[in-house]
Design a protein around this motif. Structure first.
Motif, mmCIF file in Angstrom:
data_model
loop_
_atom_site.group_PDB
_atom_site.id
_atom_site.type_symbol
_atom_site.label_atom_id
_atom_site.label_comp_id
_atom_site.label_asym_id
_atom_site.label_seq_id
_atom_site.Cartn_x
_atom_site.Cartn_y
_atom_site.Cartn_z
ATOM 1 N N GLN A 1 -0.937 -2.843 -17.104
ATOM 2 C CA GLN A 1 0.132 -2.010 -18.214
ATOM 3 C C GLN A 1 -1.295 -0.832 -18.678
ATOM 4 N N ASN A 2 -1.257 0.026 -17.556
ATOM 5 C CA ASN A 2 -2.269 0.947 -17.791
ATOM 6 C C ASN A 2 -1.852 1.915 -18.634
ATOM 7 N N ARG A 3 -0.666 2.272 -19.300
ATOM 8 C CA ARG A 3 -0.163 3.165 -20.165
ATOM 9 C C ARG A 3 -0.973 2.604 -21.642
ATOM 10 N N VAL B 1 -1.367 -6.914 -6.569
ATOM 11 C CA VAL B 1 -0.020 -6.822 -6.253
ATOM 12 C C VAL B 1 0.985 -5.532 -6.460
ATOM 13 N N ALA B 2 1.166 -4.682 -5.705
ATOM 14 C CA ALA B 2 1.827 -3.492 -5.895
ATOM 15 C C ALA B 2 2.856 -3.221 -5.023
ATOM 16 N N THR B 3 3.861 -4.212 -4.874
ATOM 17 C CA THR B 3 5.216 -4.018 -4.101
ATOM 18 C C THR B 3 6.267 -3.712 -5.114
ATOM 19 N N PRO B 4 7.436 -3.473 -4.482
ATOM 20 C CA PRO B 4 8.570 -3.438 -5.504
ATOM 21 C C PRO B 4 8.786 -4.778 -6.249
ATOM 22 N N ASN B 5 9.319 -4.676 -7.360
ATOM 23 C CA ASN B 5 9.170 -5.745 -8.326
ATOM 24 C C ASN B 5 9.674 -7.047 -8.184
ATOM 25 N N ASN B 6 10.804 -7.013 -7.388
ATOM 26 C CA ASN B 6 11.389 -8.419 -6.906
ATOM 27 C C ASN B 6 10.462 -9.361 -6.086
ATOM 28 N N PHE B 7 9.285 -8.821 -5.619
ATOM 29 C CA PHE B 7 8.499 -9.495 -5.012
ATOM 30 C C PHE B 7 7.182 -9.857 -5.701
ATOM 31 N N HIS B 8 6.938 -9.593 -6.785
ATOM 32 C CA HIS B 8 5.856 -9.740 -7.687
ATOM 33 C C HIS B 8 5.418 -11.001 -7.816
ATOM 34 N N LYS B 9 6.843 -12.152 -8.170
ATOM 35 C CA LYS B 9 6.548 -13.450 -8.635
ATOM 36 C C LYS B 9 5.970 -14.276 -7.166
ATOM 37 N N TYR C 1 -2.673 -5.455 2.670
ATOM 38 C CA TYR C 1 -1.479 -6.237 3.321
ATOM 39 C C TYR C 1 -0.333 -5.378 2.926
ATOM 40 N N ASP C 2 0.499 -4.888 4.089
ATOM 41 C CA ASP C 2 1.966 -4.130 3.704
ATOM 42 C C ASP C 2 2.831 -4.632 4.841
ATOM 43 N N ILE C 3 4.161 -4.964 4.524
ATOM 44 C CA ILE C 3 4.898 -5.101 5.257
ATOM 45 C C ILE C 3 5.284 -4.336 6.535
ATOM 46 N N ARG C 4 4.888 -2.967 6.073
ATOM 47 C CA ARG C 4 5.327 -1.698 7.082
ATOM 48 C C ARG C 4 4.112 -1.599 7.653
ATOM 49 N N GLU C 5 4.140 -1.360 9.121
ATOM 50 C CA GLU C 5 3.032 -1.137 10.002
ATOM 51 C C GLU C 5 2.443 -0.046 9.602
ATOM 52 N N CYS D 1 -1.480 -7.688 -11.370
ATOM 53 C CA CYS D 1 0.075 -7.294 -10.897
ATOM 54 C C CYS D 1 0.603 -6.512 -11.501
ATOM 55 N N GLU D 2 1.092 -5.301 -10.746
ATOM 56 C CA GLU D 2 1.859 -4.180 -11.282
ATOM 57 C C GLU D 2 2.891 -4.522 -12.271
ATOM 58 N N LYS D 3 3.292 -3.346 -13.004
ATOM 59 C CA LYS D 3 4.507 -3.779 -13.915
ATOM 60 C C LYS D 3 5.616 -3.642 -13.293
ATOM 61 N N PRO D 4 6.939 -3.730 -13.628
ATOM 62 C CA PRO D 4 7.147 -4.845 -14.567
ATOM 63 C C PRO D 4 6.530 -6.022 -14.067
ATOM 64 N N PHE E 1 0.836 -1.191 -0.052
ATOM 65 C CA PHE E 1 -0.093 -0.070 0.038
ATOM 66 C C PHE E 1 0.922 1.218 0.047
ATOM 67 N N GLY E 2 1.560 1.285 -1.049
ATOM 68 C CA GLY E 2 2.578 2.520 -1.003
ATOM 69 C C GLY E 2 1.981 3.690 -2.177
ATOM 70 N N GLY E 3 2.868 4.126 -3.054
ATOM 71 C CA GLY E 3 2.323 5.011 -3.982
ATOM 72 C C GLY E 3 1.311 4.628 -4.775
ATOM 73 N N MET E 4 1.649 3.504 -5.487
ATOM 74 C CA MET E 4 0.777 2.674 -6.587
ATOM 75 C C MET E 4 -0.283 2.198 -5.783
ATOM 76 N N GLY E 5 -0.149 1.426 -4.844
ATOM 77 C CA GLY E 5 -1.430 0.642 -4.190
ATOM 78 C C GLY E 5 -2.392 1.779 -3.836
ATOM 79 N N GLY F 1 13.534 5.615 -3.924
ATOM 80 C CA GLY F 1 13.248 4.557 -2.866
ATOM 81 C C GLY F 1 14.084 3.150 -3.646
ATOM 82 N N TRP F 2 13.292 1.969 -3.349
ATOM 83 C CA TRP F 2 13.770 0.858 -3.829
ATOM 84 C C TRP F 2 14.223 0.953 -5.558
ATOM 85 N N ARG F 3 13.602 2.011 -6.283
ATOM 86 C CA ARG F 3 14.193 2.148 -7.603
ATOM 87 C C ARG F 3 15.405 2.219 -7.834
ATOM 88 N N GLY F 4 16.487 2.569 -6.970
ATOM 89 C CA GLY F 4 17.747 2.685 -7.427
ATOM 90 C C GLY F 4 18.656 1.313 -6.857
HETATM 91 P P1 NAD Z 1 6.064 2.253 -3.044
HETATM 92 O O1 NAD Z 1 7.429 2.045 -2.342
HETATM 93 O O2 NAD Z 1 5.577 3.434 -2.931
HETATM 94 O O3 NAD Z 1 5.270 1.313 -2.378
HETATM 95 C C1 NAD Z 1 5.402 -0.350 -2.350
HETATM 96 C C2 NAD Z 1 4.955 -0.601 -1.013
HETATM 97 O O4 NAD Z 1 5.289 -2.091 -0.839
HETATM 98 C C3 NAD Z 1 5.274 -0.045 0.232
HETATM 99 O O5 NAD Z 1 4.495 0.560 1.208
HETATM 100 C C4 NAD Z 1 6.148 -1.052 0.832
HETATM 101 O O6 NAD Z 1 6.214 -0.901 2.469
HETATM 102 C C5 NAD Z 1 5.231 -2.470 0.479
HETATM 103 N N1 NAD Z 1 6.118 -3.705 0.374
HETATM 104 C C6 NAD Z 1 7.403 -3.869 0.200
HETATM 105 N N2 NAD Z 1 7.533 -5.284 0.060
HETATM 106 C C7 NAD Z 1 6.463 -5.951 0.637
HETATM 107 C C8 NAD Z 1 6.152 -7.144 0.523
HETATM 108 N N3 NAD Z 1 7.086 -8.048 0.344
HETATM 109 N N4 NAD Z 1 4.687 -7.595 1.102
HETATM 110 C C9 NAD Z 1 3.904 -6.529 1.273
HETATM 111 N N5 NAD Z 1 4.072 -5.130 1.099
HETATM 112 C C10 NAD Z 1 5.513 -4.866 0.596
HETATM 113 O O7 NAD Z 1 6.376 1.773 -4.649
HETATM 114 P P2 NAD Z 1 5.121 1.867 -5.676
HETATM 115 O O8 NAD Z 1 5.852 3.273 -6.530
HETATM 116 O O9 NAD Z 1 3.898 1.998 -5.222
HETATM 117 O O10 NAD Z 1 5.413 0.992 -6.776
HETATM 118 C C11 NAD Z 1 4.923 -0.468 -6.516
HETATM 119 C C12 NAD Z 1 4.754 -1.059 -7.801
HETATM 120 O O11 NAD Z 1 3.935 -0.450 -8.684
HETATM 121 C C13 NAD Z 1 6.119 -1.395 -8.526
HETATM 122 O O12 NAD Z 1 6.120 -2.605 -9.137
HETATM 123 C C14 NAD Z 1 6.252 -0.408 -9.764
HETATM 124 O O13 NAD Z 1 6.831 -0.390 -10.984
HETATM 125 C C15 NAD Z 1 4.602 -0.111 -9.855
HETATM 126 N N6 NAD Z 1 4.016 1.187 -10.320
HETATM 127 C C16 NAD Z 1 3.237 1.305 -11.559
HETATM 128 C C17 NAD Z 1 3.123 2.442 -11.799
HETATM 129 C C18 NAD Z 1 2.260 2.379 -13.192
HETATM 130 O O14 NAD Z 1 1.795 3.458 -14.006
HETATM 131 N N7 NAD Z 1 1.694 1.344 -13.669
HETATM 132 C C19 NAD Z 1 3.641 3.551 -11.592
HETATM 133 C C20 NAD Z 1 4.219 3.535 -10.187
HETATM 134 C C21 NAD Z 1 4.456 2.294 -9.890
#
Ligand code: NAD
Length: 351
Positions: free
Chosen positions: A121-123, A69-77, A34-38, A92-95, A10-14, A160-163
């Motif tokens: 693939q919203n774009r 699923v909207a976590t950093p990319n390595n957790f998607h699978k 569900y988010d790993i961060r409280e 699932c979010e991209k990629p 539940f970060g930016g995209m969630g 953040g994690w993008r780096g």
């Molecule tokens: P973000 O860092 O803002 O949010 C990620 C959230 O995931 C954080 O709140 C973090 O605590 C949580 N998280 C991390 N690991 C977790 C886990 N194992 N289980 C549960 N929660 C976990 O990142 P973001 O910008 O929201 O990006 C998330 C995903 O959305 C990425 O895959 C990104 O590529 C994608 N995204 C897509 C678009 C789009 O236009 N489609 C735009 C931005 C981001």
């Protein structure tokens, strides 16, 4: 029927999915997070959502139909596989994954469980892209042969994690994948050659700028550029076709098409023109009456159609708007682009 959706990450995209669904999709009820961060679980509670204390709790919640699923990319699978196995349909979010092999694992579980899985693939619903696709689909300027697609910023930041490499950071997987997915969906021909130049101007781990060349069997050559260090932007789209050229300046969708008015031998083509840089025949400007300037075509597009289609697929009423076979093809090209950058040469393929 109303569908219950839960969000993992539940970060930016969630949060964006939550507020957009609430505003635009009465057929979906966002139930919990569900988010790993409280801190983010608390943010969900403050917005009236249920916060699951663990992933297991979400897996056991039989009332949930769809998980985003909207976590950093390595957790998607792993997250997608767990959610599918617990009986949920998954967006699932991209990629979608870090590479094609990971996506193949998800597809196997999708087949095994019979649940629907699709990539956000919203774009494909962006207005600028929908205009380009209409021009190509309806051959409004003839046959395209050079397409340039760019997004350019100058903030010099990978948030953040993008780096980080371990998280699947970098611009190829962040923006490159959007632009590649758009072009591979628009051009109906196999990809036969790829070349990638990846730049690390300030990042120590991942590509912070990239330039990708993708050639198709039908002769279309596409250039994709993602910049985070560009201080004078070029157009979002520039496309050259057999009968004209289109430019779309940016997301505001200002732009124009210039089309050949006719093919007549006008007799002026051999004239030498003396420019400040010397004489030229080839680059002499064409008389105005031999072209016509046209406005960009009108289009209508709604992001919410992604979810409407997702539901229609669950109800066996439609084909997926974003098919896993398409996502797998894109990931295979992404794999080759990384290989090209590492080996420093173009790679021939048939994808
Ligand atoms: P973000 O860092 O803002 O949010 C990620 C959230 O995931 C954080 O709140 C973090 O605590 C949580 N998280 C991390 N690991 C977790 C886990 N194992 N289980 C549960 N929660 C976990 O990142 P973001 O910008 O929201 O990006 C998330 C995903 O959305 C990425 O895959 C990104 O590529 C994608 N995204 C897509 C678009 C789009 O236009 N489609 C735009 C931005 C981001």
């Amino acid at each position: 029927m109303k569908y219950n959706l839960a969000i993992v990450g539940f970060g930016g995209m969630g949060s964006y999915h939550f507020s957009s669904i609430r505003e635009q999709l009465p057929e979906i009820n966002v139930v919990g997070v569900y988010d790993i961060r409280e801190e983010r679980r608390n943010a969900a509670k403050e917005q009236g959502l249920k916060a699951y204390d663990s992933l297991e709790e979400l897996e056991q919640d039989g009332t949930i139909d769809i998980v985003l699923v909207a976590t950093p990319n390595n957790f998607h699978k792993d997250l997608s596989i767990r959610m599918l196995r617990s009986g949920k349909n998954v967006v699932c979010e991209k990629p979608v994954t870090m590479n094609a092999a990971e996506l193949e694992e998800i597809i196997a579980v999708m087949t095994e469980t019979g649940k629907h899985f699709s990539v956000h693939q919203n774009r494909r619903w962006d207005k600028d892209f929908v205009i380009m696709k209409k021009i190509v689909d309806e051959s409004l300027l003839g046959r395209p042969y050079v397409i340039e697609s760019r997004v350019q910023g100058s903030k010099r930041v990978l948030a953040g994690w993008r780096g980080y490499k371990i998280n699947g950071g970098g611009m190829v997987l962040d923006w490159g994948i959007h632009l590649l997915d758009q072009i591979m969906w628009m051009i109906k021909a196999p990809v036969v050659e790829v070349h990638a130049d990846l730049f690390q101007l300030y990042s120590t781990e991942v590509d912070d700028n990239c330039r990708l060349l993708v050639n198709f069997e039908n002769g279309v050559s596409a250039l994709i550029e993602v910049s985070t260090n560009c201080f004078i932007n070029q157009a979002r789209w520039h496309m050259q076709c057999s009968d004209g050229t289109v430019v779309i300046n940016g997301w505001d969708c200002s732009g124009k098409m210039v089309k050949l008015a006719d093919d007549r031998d006008l007799g002026w083509t051999d004239e030498i023109v003396y420019t400040e840089a010397g004489p030229t025949r080839t680059m002499a400007p064409r008389p105005r009456e031999t072209t016509s300037e046209l406005p960009l075509p009108e289009v209508e597009t709604h992001w919410s159609d992604f979810y409407r289609n997702f539901i229609a697929v669950i109800e066996h009423r439609a084909e997926p708007a974003v098919k896993v076979s398409e996502s797998l093809r894109v990931m295979k090209v992404i794999d080759l682009l990384f290989q090209s950058a590492e080996e420093g040469h173009s790679i021939r393929c048939n994808l």
